[in-house]
Every structure is written in C-alpha cells, then in structure tokens.
Scaffold this active site. Structure first.
Site, mmCIF file in Angstrom:
data_model
loop_
_atom_site.group_PDB
_atom_site.id
_atom_site.type_symbol
_atom_site.label_atom_id
_atom_site.label_comp_id
_atom_site.label_asym_id
_atom_site.label_seq_id
_atom_site.Cartn_x
_atom_site.Cartn_y
_atom_site.Cartn_z
ATOM 1 N N GLY A 23 -27.645 5.644 -13.853
ATOM 2 C CA GLY A 23 -26.783 5.050 -14.576
ATOM 3 C C GLY A 23 -27.188 4.158 -16.010
ATOM 4 C CG ASP A 152 -27.552 -1.447 -8.892
ATOM 5 O OD1 ASP A 152 -26.474 -1.908 -9.568
ATOM 6 O OD2 ASP A 152 -27.484 -0.281 -8.693
HETATM 7 O O1 F6P Z 1 -26.713 1.878 -10.248
HETATM 8 C C1 F6P Z 1 -26.038 1.197 -11.149
HETATM 9 C C2 F6P Z 1 -24.498 1.246 -10.903
HETATM 10 O O2 F6P Z 1 -23.809 0.516 -12.013
HETATM 11 C C3 F6P Z 1 -24.239 0.517 -9.404
HETATM 12 O O3 F6P Z 1 -23.988 -0.709 -9.610
HETATM 13 C C4 F6P Z 1 -22.572 1.005 -9.109
HETATM 14 O O4 F6P Z 1 -22.656 1.346 -7.860
HETATM 15 C C5 F6P Z 1 -22.730 2.614 -9.685
HETATM 16 O O5 F6P Z 1 -24.045 2.388 -10.685
HETATM 17 C C6 F6P Z 1 -21.706 3.382 -10.380
HETATM 18 O O6 F6P Z 1 -22.059 4.502 -10.755
HETATM 19 P P1 F6P Z 1 -21.171 5.286 -11.737
HETATM 20 O O7 F6P Z 1 -21.683 5.037 -13.179
HETATM 21 O O8 F6P Z 1 -21.628 6.780 -11.381
HETATM 22 O O9 F6P Z 1 -19.708 4.853 -11.483
#
Ligand code: F6P
Length: 374
Positions: A23, A152
């Site tokens: 992410g 995170d």
């Molecule tokens: O790991 C970063 C993060 O933003 C987390 O906090 C969250 O749970 C996840 O990625 C969300 O992922 P995506 O961008 O796939 O929705």
C-alpha cells in the site's frame, strides 16, 4: 542491529533497480529521490520498476535520472506506482479443477528480467509483504536492500516506518474536527482508523487528539465498558464522547470485522466496519445519538509531514550506503534515534504490535482515556 560505521565501501555497482511495493504512503517519493540522487552522484544508474513486483514480472521498467526525481520530495504517492497483491513466488495464474487458486513461481522470470537489464541490486521500498516477496529474489543472487514503509508502523525490526507520522497527523486533525461537531450535537462519534492488526496509528492519533476512548486490536474491548464510559461522561456533564477505533479492534472473545477478502492477494483480508457497528450498538444501548466516520485512504494520501520527509531521506541514503558497501540483503531500520540495519528476512511475514505495557498506553490511561477493557 549493525551500524554503518563498522564497514568499508567495497561494491563497484553500475546499475541498480528501485521499486515501491504494498500500500502506498506519504514519503515514498522522498525515498526514491534520495536513492536516485545518491546513486547518480556515485556513478550508478537507476532503473525504476513500475507497480512493485508486478512490473518486475511484466518487465515494465524505466531509467530514472535526476530530472525525474526533482520536485517530488513533497508529493504523496509514488511516481513508480505500487501494487499490494503481487508476490512473484506465489503468482495467481488461474484456478485448479477444484476451484482453488492456481499459483506459479515466477521468481526465475524476475531474475531473468533483472539479468537481461544488468540490474545488480534492488532497493525494495515496502512493508512486511514486500520484504517477503523480495526473499526469493535475494536467494536468487540479486542483492535486495529494504526500506521500511507503512502508515501502520507494524514492520518488525524497526521502531518507525516512514508514512506513519503523516498518517498520525492526518488522523489527529480529523479527530480534532470531529471533536467540535460531537460537542455541538452532544453525540458519540466513532472514528475508524487504519492500521491492520496493529494499533500504533490509533493509539498515537487518539492520544494526540485526546480521544475519550481508544480501541486498538491488541486490547480486546467490552461493549458494556464502552457504553458505561459514554453514559458516565454524560452524567458528568460531558455530553459527547470521541472514540478512536482501529479497523482491527475486536470485542473480548469476538472477531475482527472483515470488509472484503481479496483471494488473489497474498494478504487477502481487508478490515473495516467496526465504527458503524460500534456506533449502532452504542446508540441502541445508551440512547445517546451516535455517528461514525471512516477515515480510510485519506490517511495514506497527500504530502508527507516534515518528519517523514527527513526519515525517508535518511532511509534512502542509508540504503545506498549499504549497497555501496556490498552489504547483502539488509533492511534499513531506526531504533531509538539510531539508524542501522538488520537481515531483510527479519521483517518478512511478521507484525510488530503494540505491547500491553507500552508507556503510551499508561500515559493515556493516566489522563483517563478508556481502552474499552476496564
Ligand atoms: O497497510 C496499509 C493499509 O492502509 C492498512 O492500514 C489497511 O488495512 C490496508 O492497507 C488497506 O489496503 P487497501 O489499500 O488494499 O484497501
């Protein structure tokens, strides 16, 4: 943890690659800039790999010059693109007869692409999933140096990842804004923050904004305790309550709320929904009007705060120092205020969670913050 001062420069690199995986978060561009400028200063060419490991599999890469990284320090996201679904060792290529997903190991494809392009080493900027994905490439003989990112802050081996400070700042501002509207309308407001299974973001933003109740995945909550806390506040004349809830928070003996499952992804679970559930339950049980807000990807967007720009620049520089010294398969880390590095595999498939005896929890409890447990 190893320190840079213990080593001497040995490597004679000509060309390296850089990719951003997982992410996105604020500060990725600042690392790319630091890596490219440092490399070019030392006569090393940099190839930017697009969309993380997906670009490596699909051979999508482009040279990065100083002009390409000029003026990107303050820009959020990543100029290279990212992808949080690709692990070359376990790449989904269809379905088996029984309906299960069919995977193929594309490590050799990646190694061939690196070989053909004469890329001798890789800077992989990412979280635990990216470090795991880098392992087979490293085992295949291409030196991989990791740079720890994630809002995170849950990467094992480092006290801090870049992106985290910005996310804390965004979430704090959101909580502050919710505060005034909650007070005006005498409501309970539940604000849902990201963080996966780690409560660092919620704990820090919650403390910074003076949230009345902070719910993190590491401390299971009791709904009765939360409702009583809201009612007690009302009785004391505080006619509103701010709840900062991690997306991964869960009731005692209960489960996290899953928003979606992406079965093609190596990390398929996406959490979400706790704020709505809590808000509904609290209103039903206490008869205090409740609303919820999900901060979502706003926490990952926009310009990095100064602290993240500094950290990202230090991390990028340190990664280059390690590469120039010929250090193999290291992950740049920060422990306390000291930069160093550990084995890249140290962070693979692990999560650094908030310990129950963390001093910030004690500090929050001392200013009467409720964690929903007592
Ligand atoms: O790991 C970063 C993060 O933003 C987390 O906090 C969250 O749970 C996840 O990625 C969300 O992922 P995506 O961008 O796939 O929705």
């Amino acid at each position: 943890m190893a320190s840079i001062n213990d080593r001497v420069s040995v490597a004679n690199l000509k060309r390296i690659g850089v990719l951003t995986g997982g992410g996105d978060c604020p500060g990725l561009n600042a690392v790319i800039r630091a890596v490219v400028k440092d490399a070019i200063n030392h006569g090393i060419e940099v190839i930017g790999i697009e969309d993380g490991f997906l670009g490596l599999i699909e051979d999508r890469m482009r040279p990065l010059k100083v002009e390409d990284v000029s003026n990107i320090l303050t820009i959020g996201g990543t100029i290279l693109g990212s992808n949080n679904k690709t692990n070359p060792q376990k790449y989904p290529v269809g379905r088996n007869d029984d309906g299960s997903i069919k995977y193929k190991d594309l490590t050799e494809v990646c190694l061939t692409h690196l070989n053909v392009r004469k890329i001798e080493a890789l800077v992989v900027i990412g979280g635990d999933g990216t470090m795991s994905a880098a392992k087979p490439i490293a085992d295949g003989g291409v030196n991989c140096v990791g740079v720890p990112k994630t809002i995170d802050n849950d990467l094992y081996g480092t006290d801090i990842t870049f992106g985290f400070q910005t996310a804390v700042s965004i979430a704090t501002e959101a909580l502050d804004r919710v505060h005034t509207t909650a007070a005006s309308h005498h409501r309970v407001m539940v604000v849902e923050l990201m963080g996966r299974n780690a409560g660092w973001l919620t704990l820090n933003a919650g403390v910074a904004a003076g949230a009345d109740i902070i719910l993190i995945p590491e401390i299971e909550f009791d709904l009765d305790v939360i409702c009583n806390s809201c009612l007690e506040r009302s009785q004391r004349g505080k006619r509103f309550t701010i709840i900062a809830a991690s997306e991964g928070a869960k009731p005692k003996g209960g489960a996290q709320i899953v928003e979606r499952v992406d079965e093609m992804s190596p990390d398929p679970i996406r959490l979400g929904g706790i704020a709505k559930w809590l808000s509904d339950e609290i209103e039903k049980r206490t008869e205090i009007e409740s609303r919820y807000v999900v901060l979502g990807h706003v926490q990952r967007g926009g310009t990095p705060v100064a602290g993240d720009r500094v950290l990202a620049t230090q991390f990028g520089h340190h990664a280059m120092e390690l590469l120039k010294m010929g250090m193999k398969n290291r992950l740049v880390v920060m422990r306390g205020r000291e930069l160093g590095d550990v084995e890249i595999t140290a962070a693979a498939d692990k999560q650094r969670l908030v310990p129950h005896d963390h001093e910030l929890i004690a500090a929050a409890r001392s200013v009467y913050t409720c964690f929903g447990d007592r």
